[in-house]
Design an enzyme around this catalytic site. Structure first.
Site, short mmCIF file in Angstrom:
data_model
loop_
_atom_site.label_atom_id
_atom_site.label_comp_id
_atom_site.label_asym_id
_atom_site.label_seq_id
_atom_site.Cartn_x
_atom_site.Cartn_y
_atom_site.Cartn_z
N ASP A 1 -0.97 -3.87 -7.68
CA ASP A 1 -1.15 -3.67 -6.24
C ASP A 1 -2.64 -3.67 -5.94
O ASP A 1 -3.46 -3.30 -6.79
CB ASP A 1 -0.52 -2.36 -5.78
CG ASP A 1 -0.62 -2.18 -4.27
OD1 ASP A 1 -0.06 -3.02 -3.54
OD2 ASP A 1 -1.27 -1.23 -3.82
N GLU B 1 -5.65 -2.79 -2.66
CA GLU B 1 -5.99 -2.30 -1.33
C GLU B 1 -7.14 -3.15 -0.82
O GLU B 1 -8.06 -3.49 -1.59
CB GLU B 1 -6.39 -0.83 -1.36
CG GLU B 1 -5.28 0.13 -1.77
CD GLU B 1 -4.18 0.26 -0.75
OE1 GLU B 1 -4.34 -0.26 0.39
OE2 GLU B 1 -3.15 0.87 -1.06
N HIS C 1 -7.08 4.37 3.91
CA HIS C 1 -7.19 5.83 3.90
C HIS C 1 -7.86 6.32 2.62
O HIS C 1 -7.45 5.99 1.53
CB HIS C 1 -5.80 6.46 4.04
CG HIS C 1 -5.11 6.11 5.32
ND1 HIS C 1 -5.57 6.55 6.54
CD2 HIS C 1 -4.01 5.36 5.57
CE1 HIS C 1 -4.77 6.09 7.48
NE2 HIS C 1 -3.82 5.37 6.92
N HIS D 1 -2.27 5.91 0.75
CA HIS D 1 -2.03 4.76 -0.11
C HIS D 1 -3.09 4.68 -1.21
O HIS D 1 -4.26 4.96 -1.01
CB HIS D 1 -2.06 3.46 0.72
CG HIS D 1 -0.88 3.31 1.60
ND1 HIS D 1 0.31 2.79 1.19
CD2 HIS D 1 -0.71 3.66 2.90
CE1 HIS D 1 1.17 2.79 2.20
NE2 HIS D 1 0.56 3.31 3.24
N ASP E 1 0.77 3.08 -6.01
CA ASP E 1 1.75 2.12 -5.52
C ASP E 1 2.28 1.22 -6.64
O ASP E 1 3.45 0.85 -6.64
CB ASP E 1 1.14 1.26 -4.41
CG ASP E 1 1.12 1.99 -3.07
OD1 ASP E 1 1.55 3.16 -3.03
OD2 ASP E 1 0.69 1.40 -2.07
#
Length: 228
Positions: A7, A9, A57, A150, A155
């Protein structure tokens, strides 16, 4: 079989508009079982973080300022992935960003064929139902309460659980013997062996079936194997 559940971000939705990766998290699976090996890296996007709906965040400018840029960590990331299948939820999004970053830094690109999209698997298995990671956690009873903020590594760990449920659970291949791969399990343990039942199962043959079998054997003579 080695797989990497992954994953990212990012600062936004489009690398072509200047958006960058700020975090990569990945966990290793071997024969669909977690090995305990992970890759986790925060990345300085070399740009100010956007505010509002696009802000990641907990990953503000102050936090990311002293983190390495992608060019410094790209090779380590490629070395971790190797030629393993990358299991990604909405793979097109993450692959778009990963290959943009790899290309800008002068590294080899990752072929899209190396990615397995769990979003596509979920939509095919549950047509018409919500297929977000949160929705799949609810469907499979997976605790995702820690996703309030997150994070790529968190994740990816949750996605690994979802992926194993999507393909039928943790032991789809019923692998019972040690694999020889250093996956954190005790490789010195003996291979599994079946043992006799402590109490034999009762016979399910009726008296009529038993009598018919005895009559059949009698016709075969004394040499019949059932008489030995």
């Amino acid at each position: 079989m080695r797989e990497i559940v992954l994953d990212t971000e990012t600062t936004g939705f489009e690398p072509g508009e200047g958006d960058r990766i700020v975090e990569i998290g990945a966990v290793e699976l071997y024969n669909h079982m977690p090995t305990g090996k992970v890759y986790h890296q925060y990345i300085n996007p070399e740009r100010a973080m956007p505010q509002g709906a696009f802000e990641v965040h907990g990953l503000g400018d102050e936090f990311l300022r002293d983190k390495p840029v992608f060019k410094k960590v790209g090779q380590d990331f490629l070395d971790f992935v190797g030629d393993a299948t990358m299991v990604i939820h909405n793979a097109a999004f993450d692959m778009k960003f990963l290959n943009a970053e790899l290309g800008w830094a002068g590294f080899r690109l990752l072929p899209n064929s190396q990615a397995l999209d769990t979003l596509a698997i979920a939509r095919k298995r549950f047509p018409g139902s919500p297929a977000t990671l949160d929705a799949l956690c609810r469907r499979f009873g997976i605790d995702n309460s820690a996703r309030e903020k997150h994070g790529a590594l968190l994740d990816s760990e949750i996605l690994a659980e979802v992926y194993l449920e999507l393909i039928g659970g943790r032991q789809p291949d019923l692998v019972l013997a040690p694999t020889g791969h250093n996956d954190g399990q005790d490789q010195s343990a003996p291979a599994w062996r079946a043992t006799a039942r402590p109490t034999p199962l009762p016979s399910r043959i009726t008296e009529e079936e038993r009598a018919a079998h005895e009559a059949f054997v009698a016709k075969l003579g004394g040499a019949a194997v059932w008489n030995s």
